[in-house]
Write an enzyme that holds these catalytic residues in place. Structure first.
Site, PDB file in Angstrom:
ATOM      1  N   GLU A   1       6.341   4.633   7.390  1.00  0.00           N
ATOM      2  CA  GLU A   1       5.931   5.818   6.639  1.00  0.00           C
ATOM      3  C   GLU A   1       6.728   7.044   7.074  1.00  0.00           C
ATOM      4  OE1 GLU A   1       1.343   4.471   5.676  1.00  0.00           O
ATOM      5  OE2 GLU A   1       1.748   5.712   7.427  1.00  0.00           O
TER       6      GLU A   1
ATOM      7  N   THR B   1      -1.255  -0.669   8.443  1.00  0.00           N
ATOM      8  CA  THR B   1      -1.676  -2.099   8.318  1.00  0.00           C
ATOM      9  C   THR B   1      -0.545  -2.947   7.824  1.00  0.00           C
ATOM     10  OG1 THR B   1      -3.911  -1.505   7.844  1.00  0.00           O
ATOM     11  CG2 THR B   1      -3.046  -3.215   6.460  1.00  0.00           C
TER      12      THR B   1
ATOM     13  N   LYS C   1       3.928  -7.022   4.102  1.00  0.00           N
ATOM     14  CA  LYS C   1       3.673  -5.633   3.754  1.00  0.00           C
ATOM     15  C   LYS C   1       3.376  -4.878   5.029  1.00  0.00           C
ATOM     16  CE  LYS C   1       0.365  -3.450   3.312  1.00  0.00           C
ATOM     17  NZ  LYS C   1      -0.321  -2.417   4.194  1.00  0.00           N
TER      18      LYS C   1
ATOM     19  N   THR D   1      -6.597   9.926  -0.789  1.00  0.00           N
ATOM     20  CA  THR D   1      -6.744  10.696  -2.037  1.00  0.00           C
ATOM     21  C   THR D   1      -5.754  10.258  -3.077  1.00  0.00           C
ATOM     22  OG1 THR D   1      -5.262  12.409  -1.195  1.00  0.00           O
ATOM     23  CG2 THR D   1      -7.617  12.694  -0.817  1.00  0.00           C
TER      24      THR D   1
ATOM     25  N   THR E   1       0.872  -1.183   0.000  1.00  0.00           N
ATOM     26  CA  THR E   1       0.000   0.000   0.000  1.00  0.00           C
ATOM     27  C   THR E   1       0.905   1.227   0.000  1.00  0.00           C
ATOM     28  OG1 THR E   1      -0.271  -0.223   2.396  1.00  0.00           O
ATOM     29  CG2 THR E   1      -2.031  -1.087   1.004  1.00  0.00           C
TER      30      THR E   1
ATOM     31  N   ASN F   1      -0.102  10.306   5.655  1.00  0.00           N
ATOM     32  CA  ASN F   1      -1.371   9.910   6.236  1.00  0.00           C
ATOM     33  C   ASN F   1      -2.456  10.958   6.072  1.00  0.00           C
ATOM     34  OD1 ASN F   1      -1.192   7.171   7.647  1.00  0.00           O
ATOM     35  ND2 ASN F   1       0.764   8.148   8.105  1.00  0.00           N
TER      36      ASN F   1
END
Length: 393
Positions: free
Chosen positions: A265, A179, A168, A393, A142, A388
């Protein structure tokens, strides 16, 4: 050496948007023993509900997984959609519905785009003769910036076997089961009871020892399939072969777990938090998690600020027994504080140099007992907020 008895496939189904692989299939040509762990979040996705029930049989033939949509908080329709997709896949494979597990990852609260999903199933099955595990690792990404894979080879009774895995995860990471998703496959013949025990232990020392942002997903799933196609004597608990297999399992899962943290991230740092001298191993892990999840600690890591006071504060509110007059804190080999007292400007300067590295260790010695634990974490950067803020979007 080639993994025997497994086939893989991945296709672009445009589940969230076109231009990338997002639907994958792992298929065992013969029934495989399976062991799995799932999220402990009270809110769980439809695929988790289904797979958690089906793994109770201890065997499976296939795993269907998608990215781009979590199919979580989607009500009765989400459950019906997951079952429908699974049924179409099992029919195309010629296996029982109960032999197919399902996993999803992506945006929460949105219905599956069933028309796109269904169109992808037949090409997915048709592609099993040409697909690779590498493609599966790409399809489950993702916000990940790179696919996560690991492999090991072993031997039992003079017969070689393979253990391979993918994972992942980059955000919403504090597995607590698990996740994140992780799927391992091995052609080794493994006793099912031992497989469950070994896998649960390996998860506890890997996926349950990492955190990026302290969030536990609705979809966390980790599983291992062992089909025995290598033809080795069955690996049973209490044997040298079992110890060797468990060591390989630990290595593969820890490597995948570390890759998740390194790909956190917006992360710029990979940090090992070690707490020792606690009353128990459980208290050590609780204190380490408190430090690893502290926003103030993580932002200090990003700013390369040797602010050890934030660390001792996080230990103090963790809920474990602490005597502040005994606590020692090190950044790599630099002693920042001893017996709860700051070692001065030279230590701070040296500690700041440590924090400039991409990877470093923080050791916290409580000097109260023999409990010890390690948690792996990342820093918290501007990019974490940006990623985040724009995720949907």
């Amino acid at each position: 050496m080639k993994l025997k008895g497994f086939k893989f496939s991945a296709v672009e189904a445009a589940i969230k948007k076109p231009g990338r692989l997002d639907l994958a299939l792992i298929f065992s040509e013969i029934p495989a023993h399976v062991a799995a762990v799932f999220t402990t979040n009270k809110v769980v996705a439809a695929p988790v509900v289904i797979s958690r029930e089906r793994v109770k049989s201890g065997s499976c033939r296939a795993l269907l997984v998608n990215s781009g949509n979590a199919n979580a908080c989607t009500g009765e329709q989400g459950m019906a959609d997951a079952l429908s997709c699974g049924r179409r896949t099992s029919e195309a494979l010629g296996i029982s519905d109960e032999d197919l597990l399902i996993a999803s990852t992506g945006v929460i609260g949105q219905a599956l785009p069933m028309d796109r999903f269904k169109k992808g199933i037949q090409p997915l099955v048709d592609g099993l003769s040409m697909g690779t595990l590498e493609q599966v690792s790409e399809a489950i990404m993702t916000t990940d910036t790179f696919p996560k894979l690991e492999r090991r080879s072993g031997e039992a009774g003079g017969v070689s076997y393979e253990l391979q895995g993918v994972a992942k995860g980059a955000g919403m990471i504090e597995p607590n089961m698990a996740t994140m998703l992780s799927f391992l496959v091995t052609d080794a013949a493994v006793d099912p009871a031992f497989l469950r025990e070994a896998f649960a232990g390996a998860v506890d020392g890997s996926f349950n020892a990492i955190t990026v942002d302290g969030d536990t997903s609705t979809n966390d799933t980790a599983l291992v399939m062992a089909n025995g196609a290598a033809g080795n004597p069955v690996i049973k608990a209490g044997t040298p072969e079992a110890a060797a297999f468990k060591a390989l399992l630990d290595e593969v899962l820890l490597s995948l777990a570390k890759q998740i943290v390194k790909d956190g991230e917006g992360a710029t740092k990979f940090v090992q938090i070690r707490v020792k001298g606690a009353r128990s191993q459980a208290e050590a892990k609780k204190a380490a998690k408190s430090v690893a999840n502290s926003l103030l600690v993580k932002t200090a890591f990003f700013g390369q600020d040797a602010n050890w006071g934030r660390i001792i504060a996080a230990v103090g509110y963790s809920g474990v027994d602490v005597d502040p007059n005994r606590v020692g804190i090190l950044f790599d080999d630099v002693v920042m504080a001893a017996n709860g007292v700051f070692r001065g400007g030279d230590a701070e300067a040296a500690g700041s140099e440590v924090l400039k590295q991409k990877e470093f260790n923080v050791t916290i010695d409580l000097q109260l007992g023999s409990g010890e634990a390690v948690v792996y974490t990342s820093d918290l950067s501007y990019d974490y907020v940006r990623i985040n803020a724009d995720y949907r979007t």
